[in-house]
Motif scaffolding. Sequence first.
Motif, PDB file in Angstrom:
ATOM      1  N   PRO A  32      21.325  19.233  32.888  1.00 16.51           N
ATOM      2  CA  PRO A  32      21.052  19.328  31.450  1.00 16.51           C
ATOM      3  C   PRO A  32      19.716  20.021  31.208  1.00 16.51           C
ATOM      4  CG  PRO A  32      21.927  17.178  31.967  1.00 16.51           C
ATOM      5  CD  PRO A  32      21.691  17.865  33.281  1.00 16.51           C
ATOM      6  N   GLY A  33      19.740  20.959  30.264  1.00 21.49           N
ATOM      7  CA  GLY A  33      18.537  21.727  29.937  1.00 21.49           C
ATOM      8  C   GLY A  33      18.414  23.031  30.704  1.00 21.49           C
ATOM      9  N   ASP A  34      19.167  23.187  31.799  1.00 20.31           N
ATOM     10  CA  ASP A  34      19.117  24.433  32.572  1.00 20.31           C
ATOM     11  C   ASP A  34      19.667  25.585  31.746  1.00 20.31           C
ATOM     12  OD1 ASP A  34      18.091  23.117  34.740  1.00 20.31           O
ATOM     13  OD2 ASP A  34      19.890  23.314  35.991  1.00 20.31           O
ATOM     14  N   LYS A  35      19.055  26.731  31.913  1.00 22.32           N
ATOM     15  CA  LYS A  35      19.494  27.938  31.216  1.00 22.32           C
ATOM     16  C   LYS A  35      20.485  28.687  32.085  1.00 22.32           C
ATOM     17  CE  LYS A  35      17.687  31.982  28.890  1.00 22.32           C
ATOM     18  NZ  LYS A  35      16.501  32.746  28.513  1.00 22.32           N
ATOM     19  N   LEU A  36      21.576  29.145  31.482  1.00 20.94           N
ATOM     20  CA  LEU A  36      22.576  29.941  32.197  1.00 20.94           C
ATOM     21  C   LEU A  36      22.182  31.412  32.149  1.00 20.94           C
ATOM     22  CD1 LEU A  36      24.243  27.350  32.023  1.00 20.94           C
ATOM     23  CD2 LEU A  36      26.195  28.747  31.454  1.00 20.94           C
ATOM     24  N   PRO A  37      22.628  32.174  33.141  1.00 17.98           N
ATOM     25  CA  PRO A  37      22.390  33.620  33.090  1.00 17.98           C
ATOM     26  C   PRO A  37      23.111  34.212  31.882  1.00 17.98           C
ATOM     27  CG  PRO A  37      23.167  32.943  35.268  1.00 17.98           C
ATOM     28  CD  PRO A  37      23.315  31.760  34.349  1.00 17.98           C
ATOM     29  N   PRO A  38      22.655  35.370  31.407  1.00 17.71           N
ATOM     30  CA  PRO A  38      23.332  36.023  30.289  1.00 17.71           C
ATOM     31  C   PRO A  38      24.789  36.340  30.635  1.00 17.71           C
ATOM     32  CG  PRO A  38      21.216  37.078  30.739  1.00 17.71           C
ATOM     33  CD  PRO A  38      21.472  36.110  31.855  1.00 17.71           C
ATOM     34  N   ALA A  39      25.628  36.411  29.608  1.00 14.57           N
ATOM     35  CA  ALA A  39      27.063  36.665  29.794  1.00 14.57           C
ATOM     36  C   ALA A  39      27.309  37.965  30.559  1.00 14.57           C
ATOM     37  CB  ALA A  39      27.776  36.690  28.445  1.00 14.57           C
ATOM     38  N   ARG A  40      26.527  38.982  30.298  1.00 13.76           N
ATOM     39  CA  ARG A  40      26.719  40.256  31.002  1.00 13.76           C
ATOM     40  C   ARG A  40      26.485  40.095  32.496  1.00 13.76           C
ATOM     41  NH1 ARG A  40      23.775  44.126  26.764  1.00 13.76           N
ATOM     42  NH2 ARG A  40      25.548  44.383  25.384  1.00 13.76           N
ATOM     43  N   GLU A  41      25.461  39.332  32.830  1.00 19.13           N
ATOM     44  CA  GLU A  41      25.159  39.092  34.242  1.00 19.13           C
ATOM     45  C   GLU A  41      26.277  38.272  34.905  1.00 19.13           C
ATOM     46  OE1 GLU A  41      21.708  36.720  36.635  1.00 19.13           O
ATOM     47  OE2 GLU A  41      21.073  37.940  34.917  1.00 19.13           O
ATOM     48  N   LEU A  42      26.752  37.252  34.199  1.00 21.00           N
ATOM     49  CA  LEU A  42      27.860  36.447  34.723  1.00 21.00           C
ATOM     50  C   LEU A  42      29.115  37.293  34.902  1.00 21.00           C
ATOM     51  CD1 LEU A  42      27.493  33.133  32.683  1.00 21.00           C
ATOM     52  CD2 LEU A  42      27.176  33.419  35.140  1.00 21.00           C
ATOM     53  N   SER A  43      29.383  38.172  33.933  1.00 23.41           N
ATOM     54  CA  SER A  43      30.592  39.000  34.027  1.00 23.41           C
ATOM     55  C   SER A  43      30.513  39.951  35.214  1.00 23.41           C
ATOM     56  CB  SER A  43      30.835  39.767  32.724  1.00 23.41           C
ATOM     57  OG  SER A  43      29.878  40.771  32.544  1.00 23.41           O
ATOM     58  N   ARG A  44      29.343  40.511  35.478  1.00 24.58           N
ATOM     59  CA  ARG A  44      29.188  41.395  36.649  1.00 24.58           C
ATOM     60  C   ARG A  44      29.387  40.602  37.942  1.00 24.58           C
ATOM     61  NH1 ARG A  44      25.093  44.040  33.563  1.00 24.58           N
ATOM     62  NH2 ARG A  44      23.554  42.586  34.353  1.00 24.58           N
ATOM     63  N   ALA A  45      28.803  39.403  38.006  1.00 24.17           N
ATOM     64  CA  ALA A  45      28.903  38.583  39.215  1.00 24.17           C
ATOM     65  C   ALA A  45      30.343  38.134  39.476  1.00 24.17           C
ATOM     66  CB  ALA A  45      27.984  37.365  39.096  1.00 24.17           C
ATOM     67  N   LEU A  46      31.087  37.873  38.411  1.00 23.25           N
ATOM     68  CA  LEU A  46      32.461  37.387  38.538  1.00 23.25           C
ATOM     69  C   LEU A  46      33.490  38.518  38.589  1.00 23.25           C
ATOM     70  CD1 LEU A  46      32.250  34.401  36.041  1.00 23.25           C
ATOM     71  CD2 LEU A  46      32.385  34.260  38.542  1.00 23.25           C
ATOM     72  N   VAL A  48      34.598  40.252  35.934  1.00 24.72           N
ATOM     73  CA  VAL A  48      35.482  40.199  34.775  1.00 24.72           C
ATOM     74  C   VAL A  48      34.753  40.765  33.557  1.00 24.72           C
ATOM     75  CG1 VAL A  48      36.807  38.230  35.629  1.00 24.72           C
ATOM     76  CG2 VAL A  48      34.832  37.818  34.162  1.00 24.72           C
ATOM     77  N   ASN A  49      35.510  41.005  32.506  1.00 22.55           N
ATOM     78  CA  ASN A  49      34.966  41.536  31.267  1.00 22.55           C
ATOM     79  C   ASN A  49      33.997  40.550  30.614  1.00 22.55           C
ATOM     80  OD1 ASN A  49      35.104  41.966  28.208  1.00 22.55           O
ATOM     81  ND2 ASN A  49      36.074  43.818  28.998  1.00 22.55           N
ATOM     82  N   THR A  50      32.964  41.065  29.978  1.00 21.32           N
ATOM     83  CA  THR A  50      31.985  40.218  29.299  1.00 21.32           C
ATOM     84  C   THR A  50      32.637  39.357  28.221  1.00 21.32           C
ATOM     85  OG1 THR A  50      30.251  41.861  29.694  1.00 21.32           O
ATOM     86  CG2 THR A  50      29.806  40.220  28.010  1.00 21.32           C
ATOM     87  N   ASN A  51      33.624  39.909  27.509  1.00 25.27           N
ATOM     88  CA  ASN A  51      34.312  39.129  26.473  1.00 25.27           C
ATOM     89  C   ASN A  51      35.064  37.942  27.061  1.00 25.27           C
ATOM     90  OD1 ASN A  51      33.477  40.604  24.210  1.00 25.27           O
ATOM     91  ND2 ASN A  51      35.032  42.167  24.603  1.00 25.27           N
ATOM     92  N   THR A  52      35.563  38.092  28.274  1.00 25.06           N
ATOM     93  CA  THR A  52      36.240  36.991  28.954  1.00 25.06           C
ATOM     94  C   THR A  52      35.249  35.863  29.227  1.00 25.06           C
ATOM     95  OG1 THR A  52      37.805  38.515  29.985  1.00 25.06           O
ATOM     96  CG2 THR A  52      37.540  36.356  31.034  1.00 25.06           C
ATOM     97  N   VAL A  53      34.074  36.229  29.712  1.00 32.98           N
ATOM     98  CA  VAL A  53      33.026  35.237  29.974  1.00 32.98           C
ATOM     99  C   VAL A  53      32.600  34.573  28.669  1.00 32.98           C
ATOM    100  CG1 VAL A  53      30.636  34.927  30.763  1.00 32.98           C
ATOM    101  CG2 VAL A  53      32.218  36.354  32.076  1.00 32.98           C
ATOM    102  N   LEU A  54      32.389  35.360  27.636  1.00 36.73           N
ATOM    103  CA  LEU A  54      31.975  34.796  26.343  1.00 36.73           C
ATOM    104  C   LEU A  54      33.010  33.820  25.796  1.00 36.73           C
ATOM    105  CD1 LEU A  54      30.427  37.954  24.662  1.00 36.73           C
ATOM    106  CD2 LEU A  54      29.220  35.853  25.321  1.00 36.73           C
ATOM    107  N   ARG A  55      34.284  34.131  25.980  1.00 35.69           N
ATOM    108  CA  ARG A  55      35.336  33.227  25.503  1.00 35.69           C
ATOM    109  C   ARG A  55      35.260  31.890  26.248  1.00 35.69           C
ATOM    110  NH1 ARG A  55      41.791  34.621  25.145  1.00 35.69           N
ATOM    111  NH2 ARG A  55      42.378  32.671  24.148  1.00 35.69           N
ATOM    112  N   GLY A  56      35.041  31.926  27.550  1.00 33.51           N
ATOM    113  CA  GLY A  56      34.882  30.701  28.329  1.00 33.51           C
ATOM    114  C   GLY A  56      33.645  29.926  27.918  1.00 33.51           C
ATOM    115  N   LEU A  57      32.536  30.642  27.681  1.00 32.19           N
ATOM    116  CA  LEU A  57      31.296  29.990  27.263  1.00 32.19           C
ATOM    117  C   LEU A  57      31.446  29.336  25.888  1.00 32.19           C
ATOM    118  CD1 LEU A  57      28.692  32.686  28.399  1.00 32.19           C
ATOM    119  CD2 LEU A  57      29.161  30.473  29.496  1.00 32.19           C
ATOM    120  N   ARG A  58      32.133  30.016  24.973  1.00 27.50           N
ATOM    121  CA  ARG A  58      32.355  29.438  23.637  1.00 27.50           C
ATOM    122  C   ARG A  58      33.204  28.173  23.710  1.00 27.50           C
ATOM    123  NH1 ARG A  58      32.485  34.979  21.977  1.00 27.50           N
ATOM    124  NH2 ARG A  58      34.738  35.025  22.243  1.00 27.50           N
TER     125      ARG A  58
END
Length: 115
Positions: A32-46, A48-58
């Motif tokens: 709790p309180g930890d910051k996640l990497p930005p969606a673009r960074e997560l999408s590159r690492a995974l 997948v498309n950034t919108n896919t990551v954003l949908r999961g994050l939402r």
Amino acid sequence: MLLKLDLGDARPLHEQVAGAIRRAVAEGECAPGDKLPPARELSRALGVNTNTVLRGLRALRDEGVLEFRRGRGITVATDAGTRAELVDRVRQLIADAARSGYSRNDLVDLIRGMS
């Protein structure tokens, strides 16, 4: 945070993204309180498309697992571990009920009858 997706999994990618983050929170990899990497960074690492990551994050934000704060990014919610575990248990209950022939409405009626 090391996240991996299973491209052979039949579930939609955004659900896999949410599940991977949920698992990381449940296992204490993200506190709790930890910051996640930005969606673009997560999408590159995974891969997948950034919108896919954003949908999961939402979806995780809507469940109360993550908090979105303007200018601060995305952080793990204070009660994320407890809430993530409860959400997983509810999902399992819904799946078990469906296998037994109960609809979601039937399940809600059962729960209301217990209170």
